[in-house]
Every structure is written in structure tokens, then in C-alpha cells.
Design an enzyme around this catalytic site. Structure first.
Site, PDB file in Angstrom:
ATOM      1  N   VAL A 143      31.377  40.839  54.213  1.00  0.00           N
ATOM      2  CA  VAL A 143      32.084  41.943  53.572  1.00  0.00           C
ATOM      3  C   VAL A 143      31.252  42.586  52.461  1.00  0.00           C
ATOM      4  CG1 VAL A 143      33.245  40.538  51.817  1.00  0.00           C
ATOM      5  CG2 VAL A 143      34.349  42.629  52.647  1.00  0.00           C
TER       6      VAL A 143
ATOM      7  N   ASN B 225      40.610  39.391  50.519  1.00  0.00           N
ATOM      8  CA  ASN B 225      40.671  38.091  49.865  1.00  0.00           C
ATOM      9  C   ASN B 225      39.300  37.470  49.638  1.00  0.00           C
ATOM     10  OD1 ASN B 225      42.214  35.497  49.088  1.00  0.00           O
ATOM     11  ND2 ASN B 225      40.890  34.808  50.746  1.00  0.00           N
TER      12      ASN B 225
ATOM     13  N   SER C 253      42.234  38.108  40.078  1.00  0.00           N
ATOM     14  CA  SER C 253      42.223  36.881  39.288  1.00  0.00           C
ATOM     15  C   SER C 253      42.622  37.192  37.856  1.00  0.00           C
ATOM     16  CB  SER C 253      40.823  36.265  39.306  1.00  0.00           C
ATOM     17  OG  SER C 253      40.693  35.259  38.322  1.00  0.00           O
TER      18      SER C 253
ATOM     19  N   TYR D 159      32.102  37.935  37.530  1.00  0.00           N
ATOM     20  CA  TYR D 159      33.319  37.761  38.333  1.00  0.00           C
ATOM     21  C   TYR D 159      34.500  38.471  37.682  1.00  0.00           C
ATOM     22  CZ  TYR D 159      37.192  35.172  40.565  1.00  0.00           C
ATOM     23  OH  TYR D 159      38.339  34.807  41.221  1.00  0.00           O
ATOM     24  N   ALA D 160      34.668  38.261  36.376  1.00  0.00           N
ATOM     25  CA  ALA D 160      35.774  38.901  35.659  1.00  0.00           C
ATOM     26  C   ALA D 160      35.676  40.418  35.727  1.00  0.00           C
ATOM     27  CB  ALA D 160      35.782  38.436  34.204  1.00  0.00           C
ATOM     28  N   ALA D 161      34.464  40.939  35.564  1.00  0.00           N
ATOM     29  CA  ALA D 161      34.271  42.387  35.621  1.00  0.00           C
ATOM     30  C   ALA D 161      34.578  42.936  37.006  1.00  0.00           C
ATOM     31  CB  ALA D 161      32.839  42.735  35.222  1.00  0.00           C
TER      32      ALA D 161
ATOM     33  N   LYS E 133      36.619  41.610  39.231  1.00  0.00           N
ATOM     34  CA  LYS E 133      38.060  41.543  39.472  1.00  0.00           C
ATOM     35  C   LYS E 133      38.803  42.607  38.663  1.00  0.00           C
ATOM     36  CE  LYS E 133      38.233  38.167  42.450  1.00  0.00           C
ATOM     37  NZ  LYS E 133      38.591  38.437  43.862  1.00  0.00           N
TER      38      LYS E 133
END
Length: 267
Positions: free
Chosen positions: A71, A97, A150, A163-165, A167
């Protein structure tokens, strides 16, 4: 006058779940199949998806299909969508997902390659897949698109900032696509907290205890506990819900002075 009960049925629908071979994606696919859907599982690991698809068919009696594609590779997304529509003729529910969050020791260790990989899988691929499938849904019978976000998006931790950015970006495009694809397509996200998936199984007892201590329910969620909200968003029961980011995290709170305790792990 008797009020009609919400309709959670997905009979006659096709549900496509990326990252569907394990964890939350697999649980959602199982729930969709139990509600009557024909399901498509897709990830880089086609073998895992094939095994999961066979188990879904065995336990629910519903057709389940496995596809292998990355993906995060822009050029693979459109051929994948074309193949699914050629094989099945429709997609009524799309779940973005697939995700990843590589660990690193300190922020200066974050390479461009790591940054790009995290954004490619968590955000870029979801954007492209939503655009292509959403366009077909608008031209067809409509549909529902759900992304797995998340709590890191709103409570970013120092050791999982890419990862936070990504999401947080996923939350943003959820709202934007909801407006772009309305009224025929609903677009929502589930902002998940800590769940007892294969990733969590590798955590140390001390780390797992630190995580659960921040959760008012005093435990991690079981993967099956994501299914209720996913089924609501996918089915006619959620027909007036779009542009929403729904939190499913056991009420977790992470004060800023505790963020560094998580040692690079993310939910």
C-alpha cells in the site's frame, strides 16, 4: 409507533481491508464476514492473508479473498484496485488499516528513509486508495470508508513522532474526504488505543504494565473490541456519521511527563 432497530447487516456487500492478515484488520474482516459481507484481505504478506481468508470462510461461510500488494507504493495501488473491481465488481466498504511504526533511539536517528516509509504506509497509501475507491463508490452505489488511526495523533510521544504525524495526517484527510465524497460515501476513522495484538505480545511485562496503568479500564483492548465501532461505521447503522474520528482506547490518558516511559512503542 415502533422505532426500527439499527441495521448492522452487510449482506451483499464487499469489504476490503488492508493489513487484514492479522491484528485489528483481521478482527474487523471477521466481523464484517459474520455480518454477511464478502471480504478482501490485502497486505504485503499474501500468504498470511490467504490463511486468514481461509479461516474466515471456514468459520463464517462467507467468501474471503487474499491479495498481495504494498500500500505504500503509489504505483501499486491503482493496479490493485483495478484487479479487485475486475474480480469482484464492487467495493462497498474500504478499511485503511495497514500501518507501521519503526522504533529508533533518539530523534536524530530518524532517517529520511524511515520517515518516508512511515508516511508511505500510514498516510500516502491510505490517501491514494481512498481517492481511487472513493471515486468508484461515488459513481456506483456509494459506500463507507474507515481508516485506523491512533491516539498518538493527538498525544504524540517523542519516540514515535513520524508515526504520530502520519496518523494526525490520516485524521485530517478523513475529514477532507468526508466532505469531498459526500453525500454518497461516508468517511470516518477509528482512533485506537493499546490493543492486545501480536505487536503488544512482544512488549515486556514492565512496559505492558506501564501502558495499562494509564488506561482507566486497567487493561489493553482485545482485537474483537474494535469490531463494534467498525461495524457501526461500515453498515447502515452509521448512516448519519461521516467526517468523524472515533476514539476507542479504554479512556487512556498520557500526561506529558509520562510520555518518555513508552520507550519508542506506539499504539
Amino acid at each position: 409507533m415502533t422505532q426500527q432497530l439499527p441495521d448492522f447487516s452487510l449482506t451483499g456487500k464487499v469489504a476490503l481491508v488492508t493489513g487484514g492478515g492479522r491484528g485489528l484488520g483481521l478482527s474487523m474482516a471477521q466481523g464484517f464476514a459474520a455480518a454477511g459481507a464478502e471480504v478482501v484481505l490485502a497486505s504485503r504478506k499474501k500468504e498470511a492473508c490467504a490463511a486468514a481468508a481461509a479461516e474466515i470462510t471456514r468459520t463464517t461461510g462467507r467468501p474471503a479473498h487474499a491479495y498481495g500488494f504494498h500500500v505504500g507504493h503509489w504505483g501499486e495501488v491503482e493496479p490493485f484496485v483495478e484487479q479487485v473491481y475486475a474480480d469482484l465488481g464492487r467495493v462497498d466498504v474500504l478499511v485503511n488499516n495497514a500501518g507501521m511504526s519503526p522504533v529508533y533511539d533518539k530523534l536524530t536517528d530518524v532517517t529520511e528513509e524511515l520517515w518516508d516509509k512511515v508516511f508511505d504506509v500510514n498516510l500516502k497509501g491510505a490517501f491514494r486508495l481512498t481517492a481511487l475507491v472513493g471515486d468508484r463508490m461515488v459513481a456506483g452505489e456509494g459506500g463507507s470508508i474507515i481508516s485506523t488511526s491512533s491516539i498518538a495523533a493527538i498525544r504524540p510521544q517523542p519516540h514515535a513522532l513520524p508515526y504520530a504525524a502520519a496518523k494526525a495526517g490520516l485524521n485530517a484527510i478523513t475529514v477532507g474526504f468526508a466532505r469531498a465524497l459526500a453525500p454518497r460515501v461516508r468517511v470516518n476513522a477509528i482512533m485506537a488505543g493499546p490493543f492486545a495484538t501480536a505487536v503488544a505480545a512482544a512488549w515486556s511485562n514492565d512496559f505492558a504494565g506501564g501502558v495499562t496503568s494509564t488506561v482507566p479500564l486497567q487493561r489493553m483492548g482485545a482485537p474483537s473490541e474494535i469490531v463494534g465501532v467498525a461495524l457501526y461505521l461500515a453498515s447502515p447503522a452509521g448512516s448519519f456519521t461521516t467526517g468523524s474520528v472515533i476514539t476507542v482506547d479504554g479512556g487512556i490518558t498520557v500526561p506529558p511527563d509520562e510520555a518518555t516511559e513508552f520507550e519508542g512503542k506506539s499504539f
